[in-house]
Enzyme design. Structure first.
Site, short mmCIF file in Angstrom:
data_model
loop_
_atom_site.label_atom_id
_atom_site.label_comp_id
_atom_site.label_asym_id
_atom_site.label_seq_id
_atom_site.Cartn_x
_atom_site.Cartn_y
_atom_site.Cartn_z
N ARG A 1 0.83 -1.21 0.00
CA ARG A 1 0.00 0.00 0.00
C ARG A 1 0.87 1.26 0.00
O ARG A 1 0.51 2.27 -0.61
CB ARG A 1 -0.95 0.00 1.20
N ALA A 2 2.00 1.21 0.69
CA ALA A 2 2.88 2.39 0.74
C ALA A 2 3.36 2.78 -0.65
O ALA A 2 3.41 3.97 -1.00
CB ALA A 2 4.06 2.13 1.67
#
Length: 679
Positions: free
Chosen positions: A275-276
């Site tokens: 997700r980062a």
């Protein structure tokens, strides 16, 4: 409706304003979490954002804000006919910390569903926030079950309400904005990761900048409309820039070089999951659009990393958020090169400019007076060596703070019986969520129907009610509410002996490591914690009961040792703290953890005083554990005797270090008066 404070009048706080504006340009960035001390304009800036958001087109009369061109096919208010809609301002919907589940997701009228066979649905805050902003002030204090509902809605873009076979689904796509004061507790990692960006805010210590904050706030309070009018041009310019950046965003190109830098940065900082990387890519693209460019540059990647990564690299609540900027620069340089942006690419304000006129203040105005930052609690004054009266020379002097040993995992300590406190993960309790254990008549609105019990209550009366068809005739008196059993959070109050008898550096390091381990366990189980220390002549509350276990860890880390052992003072101070907490929150049950070797010195009869203080806790029924820190070949067993007076249980420090404390002590016998010594 009162005039909101202008966003452009917020003084300083560049990172906060930039993060909010990036989300206004591209909601796909994923929201923002604002962390900071009280009185730093967190709420003011978020509420001011609503006036800058472009209007949204909605279907006339739809309670769920469906778009006229693409209405939700399963909208509860549908089906909608295609056609022109109406425009309205984007909403900023606030979720109160004490909101109920029904207020968040909406409520089904179970009585009408059973008796009339209709789906009567009252939308909640998730429906109101669809295609807008959902703002959660003090998001770290939100109940766990509400956090779970938010996670599900944010992940799926829709909200489901299901009750006994009756279900409703509606769209819930919103920008999630949360504010929090870290001193009041940290967020669960699952929710932390859902926020696209995070910013840290703090009040400036520069007098001139603070003066400007106060000056603007006072001017706004005197005449909100006139103050807002002074900033109208800046507001219009910023609103136009948001619209322009939105239009440019689809044309921005994320080159392979920038993408490699993003991936390398996330790998270098060992963030979990992917997700980062996605958030950084979206943020860097939005930064380029905000700067008026169509190509993502290294500076966009750097700014995106500073906003998207700090909250994703925390491994436990004792880790400080943040990034090593030197390491970040080295990574970007190593994987840089290859950007083909033109040298004369327009960048009038830079990616961090925020598109606002220069401001000379550190933070925006607040809803109340500006408070100086709350200074961290200082270690208590060193105890002076005491002479005579039986003092031990080896333990009477002051010693510097000892670093804690590495924390370890502990098993669960629980309070006996069945409580009714706030939802958590420690002791058994009657809760709104959990396994069904029975039924009762509803008190107020029906929320959790016990279907079998309701049918059983209604069945004997069907003939008298003139039932003629296959449907069951149900009346209000037949309805039964399900009673459920889950887990609650407790107040874990640590009473730590910091006297001279505990001052051996290796032993005190082990003691601090054990307490840190229990603090970490308290964080995971959603407990409140408090810390009392005693040494010299008195005891002190190093940390009042709070949800911030990392604040407790900081106080513990700086704890010095030395002086006599006023055991009775520590127990009496704990009794006073628990008495006050029972009045504040009577449903939250306490667990007293006393960390000591059991010795008591000072005063005419310190042992008798300690015994009387311990019996006060036993008389209140307080569940307790004594962590026995006595060492050496000859042991006096004083900690075990103390546990007996408390009506609790004693475990040795070695047993605690061996990760066996809760395995040996499943339920603390707080009220029975029975004492078991774990050998």
């Amino acid at each position: 409706m009162s005039t909101p404070y202008p966003f452009t009048a917020v003084v300083g706080q560049d990172d906060l304003r930039l993060a909010l504006l990036l989300n206004a340009v591209s909601p796909a960035v994923g929201g923002v979490l604002v962390r900071g001390e009280k009185g730093t304009a967190k709420s003011t800036a978020v509420r001011a954002l609503s006036a800058l958001l472009p209007e949204v087109d909605v279907v006339v009369g739809c309670r769920f804000s469906c778009a006229p061109g693409a209405p939700d096919p399963v909208c509860p208010d549908g089906p909608h006919e295609t056609g022109p809609g109406s425009s309205r301002p984007a909403r900023v919907v606030e979720l109160p910390v004490g909101a109920s589940e029904d207020r968040l997701v909406g409520a089904l009228d179970i009585e009408r569903a059973l008796a009339e066979g209709v789906k009567a649905f009252e939308p909640g805050l998730l429906a109101d926030a669809n295609r807008g902003v959902l703002y959660v002030d003090e998001v770290n204090l939100l109940h766990d079950h509400l956090v779970d509902l938010l996670l599900d809605a944010a992940a799926m873009g829709s909200s489901y309400v299901e009750r006994e076979g009756v279900s409703v689904r509606h769209a819930a796509r919103f920008l999630l904005v949360g504010t929090m004061n870290p001193e009041e507790g940290e967020l669960r990692p699952q929710l932390l990761d859902r926020f696209g960006l995070t910013v840290e805010v703090a009040a400036s210590r520069e007098p001139d900048l603070r003066v400007e904050v106060v000056r603007r706030r006072l001017a706004y309070d005197d005449d909100p409309a006139a103050f807002a009018a002074r900033w109208a041009d800046e507001e219009d310019a910023l609103r136009a820039r948001i619209v322009a950046a939105r239009a440019l965003l689809p044309e921005v190109r994320l080159g392979d070089a920038a993408l490699r830098q993003i991936a390398a940065t996330c790998a270098a900082f060992e963030v979990d999951g992917m997700r980062a990387d996605i958030v950084m890519a979206r943020t860097a693209t939005t930064l380029a659009a905000w700067a008026g460019r169509t190509v993502v540059l290294a500076e966009d990647v750097r700014q995106a990393a500073l906003l998207a990564l700090p909250h994703r690299r925390r491994r436990n609540p004792f880790d400080a958020p943040g990034l090593d900027e030197e390491k970040l620069d080295d990574t970007l340089e190593e994987f840089g090169g290859g950007d083909d942006a033109p040298e004369d690419d327009p960048d009038p304000d830079g990616p961090g400019g925020g598109g606002q006129p220069p401001q000379d203040g550190p933070e925006g105005p607040q809803d109340g007076p500006v408070d100086a930052a709350e200074a961290p609690a200082q270690p208590e004054e060193p105890a002076q060596p005491e002479e005579g009266r039986g003092g031990r020379p080896a333990g009477s002097g002051e010693q510097s703070a000892v670093k804690a040993a590495e924390p370890f995992r502990t098993k669960m300590l629980s309070v006996p019986g069945l409580g009714e406190g706030a939802a958590g993960r420690r002791s058994r309790a009657r809760t709104d969520h959990g396994r069904t254990t029975g039924s009762r008549r509803p008190q107020g609105a029906l929320t959790k129907l016990h279907l079998a019990a309701t049918v059983q209550a209604a069945a004997p009366h069907q003939r008298a009610r003139g039932r003629s068809g296959r449907g069951l005739v149900v009346r209000r008196d037949d309805l039964r509410q399900a009673t459920r059993e889950g887990r609650e959070g407790n107040l874990v109050l640590f009473v730590v002996d910091a006297s001279g008898s505990m001052a051996a550096r290796q032993r005190m390091s082990a003691v601090k490591g054990a307490v840190l381990s229990l603090l970490l366990d308290a964080y995971q189980r959603r407990d409140k914690v408090g810390l009392i220390t005693f040494r010299g002549k008195d005891a002190m509350v190093a940390l009042p009961p709070t949800s911030s276990v990392d604040a407790a860890a900081v106080r513990l880390e700086t704890l010095p040792t030395g002086g006599r052992t006023p055991l009775s003072a520590g127990l009496l101070k704990a009794h006073d703290v628990l008495r006050v907490e029972r009045m504040r929150d009577p449903a939250r049950r306490p667990l007293l953890v006393v960390v000591t070797d059991g010795r008591a010195t000072g005063g005419p009869d310190p042992v008798a005083l300690g015994t009387r203080a311990a019996r006060l806790h036993a008389a209140d029924g307080t569940a307790s554990v004594v962590v026995d820190c006595e060492s050496g070949p000859v042991r006096l067993g004083l900690a075990g005797a103390l546990a007996g007076e408390l009506g609790g249980t004693a475990v040795t420090l070695d047993e605690l270090r061996a990760d066996s404390i809760a395995g040996l002590v499943r339920d603390v016998q707080g009220a029975s008066g029975a004492h078991r010594r774990v050998a």
